[in-house]
Design a protein around this motif. Structure first.
Motif, short mmCIF file in Angstrom:
data_model
loop_
_atom_site.label_atom_id
_atom_site.label_comp_id
_atom_site.label_asym_id
_atom_site.label_seq_id
_atom_site.Cartn_x
_atom_site.Cartn_y
_atom_site.Cartn_z
N PRO A 200 -97.46 -45.22 105.88
CA PRO A 200 -97.63 -44.06 105.95
C PRO A 200 -98.96 -43.77 105.72
CG PRO A 200 -95.29 -44.18 105.55
CD PRO A 200 -95.80 -45.48 105.17
N SER B 98 -92.14 -41.42 106.97
CA SER B 98 -91.22 -42.55 107.05
C SER B 98 -89.91 -42.17 106.69
CB SER B 98 -91.81 -43.90 106.73
OG SER B 98 -91.78 -44.03 105.42
N LYS C 202 -86.63 -47.07 108.38
CA LYS C 202 -87.32 -47.91 109.51
C LYS C 202 -87.91 -46.96 110.70
CE LYS C 202 -85.23 -52.51 109.34
NZ LYS C 202 -86.43 -53.36 109.17
N MET D 84 -90.49 -44.25 111.66
CA MET D 84 -91.96 -43.37 111.40
C MET D 84 -91.92 -42.27 112.32
SD MET D 84 -94.67 -45.84 109.61
CE MET D 84 -94.68 -46.80 108.45
N GLU E 251 -91.83 -40.33 117.58
CA GLU E 251 -91.09 -41.13 116.51
C GLU E 251 -91.15 -42.84 117.08
OE1 GLU E 251 -87.19 -40.22 115.74
OE2 GLU E 251 -87.91 -38.61 114.29
N LYS F 60 -89.76 -46.78 115.81
CA LYS F 60 -89.04 -47.54 114.85
C LYS F 60 -89.74 -49.06 114.54
CE LYS F 60 -84.21 -49.29 114.22
NZ LYS F 60 -83.00 -49.54 115.03
#
Length: 127
Positions: A26, A39, A42, A44, A54, A56
């Motif tokens: 991040p 994050s 899994k 972010m 978002e 994954k």
């Protein structure tokens, strides 16, 4: 609707280890990719202006690659991936970006966006 896959290669003067930190954490992504990155496991969350998106993490291999899937595109095959490739002879390092555009018309615009983003990354790491 079928999306259009494209791949870009960007030579970078940096070690794979250092580069990976900018592609997979991040704090690293926040320096060049988005205004803010958080994050949770899994997942972010990328923030640009006041918009949150978002993604994954669907695959990763330390110092080699990380692959993300936008949660809004769960119903299709699209993803975006950063791969770090090292030429076995010259030891030159490149970032390979794989992404998808909604249609052929958007590919060039999307490529230019990635070029600008990677230029920002290179500037930040002094590459």
């Amino acid at each position: 609707m079928t999306k259009v896959k494209y791949e870009l290669e960007f030579p970078v003067h940096a070690s794979p280890n250092m580069l990976y930190q900018y592609l997979a954490t991040p704090s690293g992504l926040q320096e060049w990719f988005a205004d803010k990155v958080n994050s949770r496991g899994k997942v972010m969350t990328f923030t640009w202006d006041d918009s949150d998106e978002e993604a994954k993490i669907v695959a990763k291999k330390t110092n080699e690659r990380i692959k993300f899937k936008w949660t809004e595109s769960e119903g299709d095959e699209s993803y975006f991936e950063f791969r770090i490739e090292v030429d076995s002879l010259t030891k030159d390092v490149s970032i390979m970006v794989t992404d998808f555009a909604d249609d052929e018309d958007e590919v060039e615009e999307a490529k230019m966006l990635w070029e600008n983003q990677i230029e920002q990354l290179k500037h930040n790491i002094g590459a």
